[in-house]
Design a protein around this motif. Structure first.
Motif, PDB file in Angstrom:
ATOM      1  N   ASP A  18      -9.302  -1.727   5.465  1.00 50.61           N
ATOM      2  CA  ASP A  18      -9.269  -0.305   5.125  1.00 50.61           C
ATOM      3  C   ASP A  18      -8.092   0.427   5.756  1.00 50.61           C
ATOM      4  N   SER A  19      -7.373  -0.248   6.656  1.00 51.14           N
ATOM      5  CA  SER A  19      -6.206   0.377   7.270  1.00 51.14           C
ATOM      6  C   SER A  19      -5.188  -0.681   7.620  1.00 51.14           C
ATOM      7  N   THR A  45       0.816  -1.229   0.000  1.00 49.86           N
ATOM      8  CA  THR A  45       0.000   0.000   0.000  1.00 49.86           C
ATOM      9  C   THR A  45       0.840   1.265   0.000  1.00 49.86           C
ATOM     10  N   GLN A  72       0.269   3.507   3.096  1.00 52.46           N
ATOM     11  CA  GLN A  72      -0.942   4.309   3.202  1.00 52.46           C
ATOM     12  C   GLN A  72      -2.126   3.453   3.648  1.00 52.46           C
ATOM     13  N   ASP A  73      -3.075   4.092   4.317  1.00 54.78           N
ATOM     14  CA  ASP A  73      -4.304   3.406   4.700  1.00 54.78           C
ATOM     15  C   ASP A  73      -5.295   3.457   3.545  1.00 54.78           C
ATOM     16  N   VAL A  74      -5.094   2.567   2.590  1.00 54.90           N
ATOM     17  CA  VAL A  74      -5.993   2.449   1.445  1.00 54.90           C
ATOM     18  C   VAL A  74      -6.575   1.035   1.453  1.00 54.90           C
ATOM     19  N   PRO A  75      -7.778   0.843   0.925  1.00 57.75           N
ATOM     20  CA  PRO A  75      -8.386  -0.494   0.946  1.00 57.75           C
ATOM     21  C   PRO A  75      -7.575  -1.508   0.147  1.00 57.75           C
ATOM     22  N   GLU A 126      -5.197  -5.809  -4.824  1.00 59.34           N
ATOM     23  CA  GLU A 126      -5.827  -4.493  -4.905  1.00 59.34           C
ATOM     24  C   GLU A 126      -7.335  -4.590  -4.786  1.00 59.34           C
ATOM     25  N   TYR A 127      -7.907  -3.537  -4.246  1.00 62.83           N
ATOM     26  CA  TYR A 127      -9.358  -3.417  -4.104  1.00 62.83           C
ATOM     27  C   TYR A 127      -9.936  -2.883  -5.414  1.00 62.83           C
TER      28      TYR A 127
END
Length: 339
Positions: free
Chosen positions: A156-157, A132, A135-138, A182-183
């Motif tokens: 999500d984090s 990620t 980063q706090d990305v889904p 990946e989301y």
């Protein structure tokens, strides 16, 4: 030796009745071979016939932890003896490894989800940070040897992921390989599963994702194990979709009749499966909000939905019976010339 027939190799008898009915309807002799226990005489030749392996990547979830290894041994025995095998050793290795599927699809030029494979658990948190960019990305996780949505969760984090990895809820993959992926956000609330038999397109299934959960076949999908507001997880892709499964919602599985054999992606998949020597498969893809068409799963032990079968112009199981029956006719012909 017995009369040649089609032998269906698998470990779940609950999946066999629709296939048995299809073979009976086509007049093709068939016999089920359950690889949950038993043995083979390595000094003997296999019975004449056509052998179709449909071993499942999720066999261990039904208490059949060793069926994959049994199948490896049996397929090797059959192939060394020169028997006709559909879904042979190389196909089994694809079925039980999403890493292998991803690699082949990517090498063939398909758009696939960005994925990292992590071996063991100690490096999972560090690998998630690399994945990620800190980063706090889904993102989602899934099991390398999957089926049934095994290990598929959305995070999500990074803190949420760290807590999960260190908790009793952590779902360890049977082969020790966890995938970080990946989301993806679906353009509309469904994914598509394209079915192929004998190298030919059968039909495409629209798998609705708005109802909230799925079970086993044919999508090998399940809902994210968290709150009701969490988006759906579809067999290796997380889809952020509208809908709550309210009355009047579309059926979970339906025929997507606008996807035909002439569809460009179907033609590419047909060529890909032929090049890989995969005769029977269901391939799943999704269309995203940013215009991508992402191919993410190859199911080589494909099952068929009764509601779709009831309206489809061609039956998947009967197509399999005809395809393997034609191979069996060759076996009869070969036996007659050597008699």
């Amino acid at each position: 030796m017995s009369t040649p027939r089609v032998y269906v190799i698998h470990e779940n008898p609950e999946w066999f009745p629709p296939l048995a009915a299809a073979f009976a309807a086509e007049g093709v002799p068939v016999q089920e071979v359950l690889l949950t226990e038993g043995g083979i005489d390595l000094g003997a030749d296999p019975e004449p016939g056509v052998y179709w392996s449909r071993m499942s990547a999720s066999s261990h979830t039904r208490g059949h932890e060793h069926s994959k290894e049994y199948t490896r041994a049996v397929l090797g025995w059959l192939e060394r003896a020169g028997r006709t095998v559909v879904g042979g050793s190389h196909v089994l290795e694809l079925e039980v490894s999403k890493v292998a599927q991803h690699g082949l699809l990517r090498a063939a030029g398909f758009d696939v989800p960005r994925t990292t494979a992590v071996f063991g658990t100690e490096q999972l948190s560090a690998a998630a940070r690399d994945f990620t960019g800190g980063q706090d990305v889904p993102f989602i996780t899934k099991h390398n040897q999957g089926g049934k949505g095994l290990g598929v969760r959305r995070f999500d984090s990074l803190a949420e992921f760290d807590a999960y990895v260190g908790s009793p809820e952590f779902e360890a993959p049977v082969d020790g390989i966890t995938l970080l992926q990946e989301y993806l956000t679906a353009r509309e609330p469904f994914i598509t599963r394209a079915e192929f038999v004998g190298g030919e397109f059968v039909y495409a299934v629209r798998v609705d994702t708005s109802a909230g959960s799925f079970e086993l076949c044919p999508a090998d999908a399940c809902a994210v194990p968290s709150g009701a507001d969490t988006p759906q997880v579809i067999a290796g892709a997380v889809c952020d979709v509208p809908g709550t499964g309210t009355p009047g919602a579309p059926p979970a599985f339906s025929l997507r009749d606008e996807v035909t054999a002439e569809h460009p992606l179907v033609q590419r998949l047909r060529t890909f499966l032929a090049e890989q020597g995969i005769a029977i498969a269901g391939v799943e893809f999704m269309e995203t909000t940013d215009g991508r068409t992402v191919v993410y799963d190859i199911n080589t032990n494909t099952n068929y939905n009764p509601a779709v079968e009831a309206v489809a112009p061609v039956s998947g199981p009967r197509a399999i019976a005809r395809f393997t029956g034609a191979l069996l006719e060759r076996e009869y012909a070969a036996a007659a010339t050597t008699a």
